[in-house]
Design a protein around this motif. Structure first.
Motif, PDB file in Angstrom:
ATOM      1  N   ASP A  77      -5.679   5.571   3.110  1.00  0.00           N
ATOM      2  CA  ASP A  77      -4.260   5.349   3.444  1.00  0.00           C
ATOM      3  C   ASP A  77      -3.516   6.681   3.446  1.00  0.00           C
ATOM      4  OD1 ASP A  77      -4.688   2.676   3.716  1.00  0.00           O
ATOM      5  OD2 ASP A  77      -3.881   2.118   1.760  1.00  0.00           O
ATOM      6  N   THR A  78      -3.662   7.395   4.537  1.00  0.00           N
ATOM      7  CA  THR A  78      -3.008   8.691   4.687  1.00  0.00           C
ATOM      8  C   THR A  78      -2.292   8.754   6.037  1.00  0.00           C
ATOM      9  OG1 THR A  78      -4.964   9.716   5.662  1.00  0.00           O
ATOM     10  CG2 THR A  78      -4.735   9.855   3.261  1.00  0.00           C
ATOM     11  N   ALA A 112      -0.375   8.557   1.424  1.00  0.00           N
ATOM     12  CA  ALA A 112      -0.238   9.990   1.145  1.00  0.00           C
ATOM     13  C   ALA A 112      -0.022  10.732   2.455  1.00  0.00           C
ATOM     14  CB  ALA A 112      -1.485  10.514   0.442  1.00  0.00           C
ATOM     15  N   ARG A 134       0.834  -1.197   0.000  1.00  0.00           N
ATOM     16  CA  ARG A 134       0.000   0.000   0.000  1.00  0.00           C
ATOM     17  C   ARG A 134       0.868   1.246   0.000  1.00  0.00           C
ATOM     18  NH1 ARG A 134      -2.834  -1.394   5.393  1.00  0.00           N
ATOM     19  NH2 ARG A 134      -3.952   0.583   5.145  1.00  0.00           N
ATOM     20  N   LYS A 135       0.392   2.272  -0.699  1.00  0.00           N
ATOM     21  CA  LYS A 135       1.101   3.541  -0.740  1.00  0.00           C
ATOM     22  C   LYS A 135       0.312   4.572   0.059  1.00  0.00           C
ATOM     23  CE  LYS A 135       3.124   6.993  -3.813  1.00  0.00           C
ATOM     24  NZ  LYS A 135       3.431   7.380  -5.217  1.00  0.00           N
ATOM     25  N   ASN A 168      -6.740   7.714  -1.937  1.00  0.00           N
ATOM     26  CA  ASN A 168      -5.855   6.716  -1.332  1.00  0.00           C
ATOM     27  C   ASN A 168      -6.600   5.714  -0.456  1.00  0.00           C
ATOM     28  OD1 ASN A 168      -2.911   7.703  -1.984  1.00  0.00           O
ATOM     29  ND2 ASN A 168      -4.087   9.539  -1.457  1.00  0.00           N
ATOM     30  N   HIS A 188       1.383  14.612  -0.143  1.00  0.00           N
ATOM     31  CA  HIS A 188       0.260  15.092  -0.932  1.00  0.00           C
ATOM     32  C   HIS A 188       0.052  16.590  -0.736  1.00  0.00           C
ATOM     33  CE1 HIS A 188      -3.722  14.920  -2.868  1.00  0.00           C
ATOM     34  NE2 HIS A 188      -4.103  15.774  -1.929  1.00  0.00           N
TER      35      HIS A 188
END
Length: 497
Positions: A120-121, A6, A3-4, A117, A35
């Protein structure tokens, strides 16, 4: 699939936290990228935008290195790389968090980051610390009519919490000064309120974890002082003690933590280890600045110190050596390195860039002749005793003539950074006069350069600070050490998968 994440960076300064998280995000097993960065200071914003632009390339553009290595101005990135520059403009926003309308504007980007995302932050940042710092509180006590409860700076952390509520990131990292632990408002400690607000944020809530100690096994919240991180125990050549709270969203499966997230304390890195590959420089004279005049002034001060009746023998020997030195430094700035092999192992790779052949922003400021003597004495004393002298230990003729010199408030007024130990905390005060940041070499009689301060803060050598020199110092002093941020980022990613 990895997972990526931000990253949203609030109160970003020149980007210390962001640099560490970005560097960690370049690793294939922990992809993260910024971001949005929000900062109010003009010159810090310029620095952030430049760094954001550079990070949009796999390898920094050749025009960047050409300008740095040749000592020429940076080109117009908007003309050369318009799309990359537009991305940087959009990523970095110059805004005053807490001002009218700013949250509503930022909320649009928060929602976008969360949706794109899939939640996913990561939120990072440190609300301004003037109201919490010991120095700030001392100044506030002297202000007629000052009421802590009416100082909005005590509550800027709530803007961080407000954004945390909106973004609901997988994790957050909030940094602040050690003084937050003891700061009080309305008769109560501010830090317990901060922790309560952070713990209950986002509707779901967060587990608050210390980074340098093992959290309680019973799931209870750690003691407030457990959130204190001593940077010198984690490879940073600086005794910088800061409160750093890590929050992990409660719906993310808990990982058993049996050792400190930042690892066990490391061997300290000294001032000399990270600055002795930078070229020796002389300071300037505030008037009639010529090399011969400076050298004559230094020799005169050295002779006066050596001939003073009640002087330490070791200090006298160093003063005599300086007085007789025929090869005193003669340059006020230099782009040369001495030998990068001096740098300690992990930090050598961290600082260095094979495309960069020069030292950036390694230029001295000017001092009055009396301060040359004070700097020389302080550095010589520190070399002999491995501590900077108190003001009361200076020869009488070097004592400043201000009325409050015997009050005790200025006991550390001329403080050398001892070569054999980590430095004291690099703060924004370094932008004012440099008296608290004297170079350890008595023959150089000067305060630290921007690049030396940046080394103590662990900024990579290719990190360019925008604005005039005073503003460069201010940015360096206000930052989180990027190398510490890098380690924190790696720990965060291990926990959130």
């Amino acid at each position: 699939m990895t997972r990526k994440f931000a990253i949203i960076d609030l109160f970003a300064g020149p980007g210390g936290l962001g640099e560490g998280f970005s560097r960690a995000g370049c690793d294939t097993d922990t992809p993260m990228s910024i971001h949005l960065s929000v900062e109010m200071d003009d010159h810090a914003v310029q620095t952030l935008r430049l760094r954001s632009f550079l990070r949009s390339f796999d390898t920094f553009p050749p025009e960047y290195y050409e300008a740095l290595n040749n000592g020429t101005p940076l080109p117009s990135w908007k003309d050369l790389y318009p799309s990359n520059w537009e991305l940087a403009q959009n990523e970095v926003r110059q805004r005053v968090l807490g001002a009218d309308g700013v949250f509503e504007e930022i909320a649009v980007e928060l929602d976008k980051a969360r949706e794109v995302n899939h939640g996913d932050t990561i939120l990072i940042g440190g609300p301004p610390c003037q109201a919490y710092s010991l120095a700030g509180r001392s100044r506030n006590k002297g202000k007629q009519g000052y009421v802590a409860e009416e100082d909005d700076r005590h509550y800027l952390y709530r803007e961080y919490v407000r954004i945390l509520d909106r973004l609901v990131p997988a994790a957050f990292v909030m940094e602040n000064v050690k003084g937050m632990l003891s700061s009080k408002v309305d008769g109560g400690g501010i830090f317990s309120r901060v922790l309560d607000d952070l713990e209950n944020a986002g509707g779901i809530g967060y587990r608050l974890l210390p980074l340098a100690t093992i959290p309680p096994a019973d799931g209870q919240r750690a003691d407030g002082r457990d959130f204190l991180i001593r940077a010198e125990q984690h490879g940073v050549p600086q005794a910088r003690h800061r409160v750093i709270v890590l929050g992990i969203r409660k719906d993310i499966p808990a990982t058993e933590i049996t050792s400190p997230l930042l690892g066990d304390p490391a061997e300290p890195v000294s001032v000399a280890e990270v600055i002795k590959d930078l070229w020796q420089l002389r300071s300037g004279l505030s008037r009639q600045d010529e090399t011969s005049a400076w050298q004559s002034a230094v020799r005169a001060q050295a002779e006066a110190i050596a001939s003073y009746g009640n002087i330490d023998r070791g200090v006298r020997d160093i003063a005599l050596q300086v007085a007789r030195d025929e090869a005193l430094p003669c340059e006020r700035q230099s782009r040369r390195f001495l030998n990068s092999e001096y740098l300690p192992g992990d930090l050598k790779a961290w600082f260095s860039d094979d495309h960069l052949s020069c030292a950036l922003q390694h230029e001295t400021r000017g001092h009055i002749p009396d301060d040359l003597g004070r700097y020389l004495f302080s550095a010589a004393y520190a070399q002999v005793h491995e501590r900077a002298p108190k003001l009361s230990e200076f020869p009488d003729f070097l004592q400043p003539r201000h009325r409050n010199r015997s009050s005790g408030d200025f006991a550390d007024r001329f403080r050398t950074q001892v070569a054999t130990r980590p430095s004291t905390t690099v703060t924004s005060h370094i932008s004012k006069d440099g008296h608290y940041f004297i170079h350890p070499d008595p023959a150089q009689c000067r305060s630290l350069t921007v690049r030396e301060a940046a080394r103590l803060q662990t900024f990579p050598d290719n990190y360019f600070f925008c604005g005039p020199r005073t503003k460069q110092y201010h940015q360096v002093g206000n930052a989180v050490p990027p190398y510490l941020a890098y380690q924190i980022a790696k720990a965060v990613r291990r926990l959130i998968g």
